[in-house]
Design an enzyme around this catalytic site. Structure first.
Site, short mmCIF file in Angstrom:
data_model
loop_
_atom_site.label_atom_id
_atom_site.label_comp_id
_atom_site.label_asym_id
_atom_site.label_seq_id
_atom_site.Cartn_x
_atom_site.Cartn_y
_atom_site.Cartn_z
N LYS A 162 36.86 24.68 -32.64
CA LYS A 162 37.53 24.35 -31.38
C LYS A 162 37.00 23.01 -30.90
CE LYS A 162 36.86 24.87 -27.04
NZ LYS A 162 37.56 23.66 -26.51
N GLU A 237 23.09 22.86 -29.42
CA GLU A 237 22.61 21.50 -29.22
C GLU A 237 23.11 21.09 -27.84
OE1 GLU A 237 22.31 17.95 -28.44
OE2 GLU A 237 23.90 17.55 -29.91
N CYS A 269 23.47 12.58 -25.88
CA CYS A 269 22.35 13.44 -25.47
C CYS A 269 21.00 12.82 -25.81
CB CYS A 269 22.46 14.80 -26.15
SG CYS A 269 23.91 15.75 -25.68
N GLU A 361 20.55 14.99 -16.38
CA GLU A 361 21.33 14.24 -17.36
C GLU A 361 22.58 13.68 -16.68
OE1 GLU A 361 22.58 14.84 -21.96
OE2 GLU A 361 23.23 16.42 -20.59
#
Length: 471
Positions: A162, A237, A269, A361
């Site tokens: 997906k 992850e 990331c 983040e």
């Protein structure tokens, strides 16, 4: 796996991030589509697992060759749907090819072990899991999709992928190229769809043996909870807030490379968005970054001279803006002001070490610049985050480099380098940055079960146990 309800749950609208023009409208899969795809994958996987490893390897190499022949087409598609620079997009297509070739080499080397055991022989086998669900992100749609897909296929599994809601086009094209290369029908299927519908259905499906998810930490926790209900293995992850630790003896021109946090417009990331600089060279760092940030060329991703493109979406642009107030002390570059999701490269110079921009983040072209006094202070700042994905250490002192490498809590560190990901070395995070490892020589075994078989060589029924009770 977004939980936001879509306006129209039956379609996905793909926008060009640089122009906001509609690139394509794609049907969105629902739970029924996922169920049918998984059932088809179950059947395809049986034949694939029974094939000789050499035959699986040969077909995966043919898949890699097919990707290579269509690399420019895939790169152009990636520019249109993700806003990536054309040079980066070409690299990404090549990385998919290389991942397939590397995985193909492992298909014939998925070796078990012979373990000494009294009274017989003990051997282990690596057997495929079955159907693997891969949920890929929008920041690197092609490579990260291949991180899970290539080794899973090589190990004898089927894959249902997906892609992210905003970037389904390259994934769909890869599925077509897999069929062109001769992979069995339904072995590798791509189901574009919303996370709340297709993503959840894929995670929850009882015939999906493992889930590989790359995305936000918040969504990753939800994926893990749902997999736990079926004791289903998962690789995650997730987010990162990676430090770039620069000591006074470092080569500042290399250590302070702005593209360590501006590559892919900061949507990475592993981006070194926490720039920790030793106090004695802090002012020099500010001066260097002022010039470097001002020189960054932001614009059309198809222009070879462009160094940074747009953000992926209006939603992401709004998120980045939320972290950066107009009057915050900062080094600022420039960006286009017309259509597209543009944000200028920015380094915040007045943020507190525990401020939101320094800890959370952002996933955009924004870094924070923080001073430190000594090694202990640098370690404290580097580890003062819930994340632990990557980071850099810059020093000419080998002993210091080794001490810092042992002390910084992150899964992927580089000394005198900003490189984080190589398909031939393990990749993954500590703490809230994820669970498990991808890539590298052990990637295939992560998509297998280890079966242990003991073969007795005794000629008569034993009279005393040397093995312990049978269980």
């Amino acid at each position: 796996m977004s939980t936001a309800p879509p306006t129209d749950p039956t379609t996905l609208t793909v926008l060009n991030p640089a122009t906001e023009d509609v690139v394509a409208t794609v049907p969105a899969a629902d739970a029924g589509d996922v169920d049918r795809a998984v059932r088809r994958a179950v059947e395809a996987q049986r034949g694939w697992a029974a094939a000789a490893p050499a035959d699986r390897a040969r077909l995966l190499r043919r898949f890699a060759d097919t990707v290579d022949r269509h690399a420019e087409e895939l790169a152009q598609l990636e520019v249109r749907e993700a806003g990536h620079l054309i040079g980066n997009a070409r690299w990404e297509a090549g990385n998919v090819r290389d991942l397939l070739l590397y995985a193909a080499g492992g298909a014939e080397r998925l070796n078990g072990a012979q373990i000494p055991a009294p009274g017989g022989w003990n051997v282990t086998f690596h057997e495929p899991l079955g159907v693997v669900g891969v949920i890929a992100p929008w920041n690197f749609p092609m490579p990260i999709a291949a991180w899970g897909t290539a080794p899973a296929l090589a190990a004898g599994n089927a894959v249902v992928l997906k892609p992210a809601e905003t970037t389904p086009l390259t994934a769909l094209r890869l599925a077509e190229l897999a069929l062109d290369a001769g992979l069995p029908e339904h072995l590798f299927q791509v189901l574009p769809g919303y996370g709340a519908h297709a993503g959840r259905a894929l995670v929850d499906h009882p015939d999906v043996a493992k889930v590989v998810f790359t995305g936000s930490t918040r969504t990753g926790r939800d994926v893990m909870r749902r997999c736990a209900e079926q004791a289903k293995p998962v690789t995650l992850e997730l987010g990162g807030k990676s430090p770039n630790i620069v000591f006074a003896d470092a080569d500042l021109t290399r250590a302070l490379d702005p593209f360590s946090f501006l590559d892919n417009s900061g949507q990475d990331c592993c981006a070194r968005t926490r720039v920790l600089v030793q106090e004695s060279v802090y002012e020099e760092a500010v001066a260097y970054l002022t010039d470097a940030i001002g020189a960054v060329v932001v614009g059309d991703p198809l222009d070879e001279k462009t160094q940074m493109g747009p953000l992926i979406s209006r939603q992401q642009l709004d998120r980045v803006r939320h972290f950066v107030s107009g009057d915050a002390p900062a080094i600022r570059g420039s960006a286009p002001t017309g259509p597209g999701f543009w944000f200028p490269p920015t380094v915040l110079t007045g943020e507190a070490p525990d401020g939101r921009a320094a800890v959370e983040e952002i996933f955009g072209p924004v870094a924070v610049l923080l001073p430190f006094s000594d090694e202990a202070d640098a370690i404290r700042l580097a580890n003062d985050t819930p994340y632990g994905l990557s980071g850099s250490i810059w020093t000419r002192d080998l002993g210091r480099a080794l001490r810092m490498s042992g002390a910084v809590r992150a899964g992927n560190l580089s000394v005198n380098s900003h490189s984080s990901v190589r398909y031939w070395t393990p990749f993954g995070g500590y703490k809230q940055s994820g669970l498990g490892r991808e890539l590298g020589p052990d990637a295939l075994t992560a998509f297998t079960e280890t079966k242990n078989v003991f073969i007795s060589t005794e000629s008569t029924e034993r009279t005393e146990s040397t093995e312990g009770p049978a269980q």
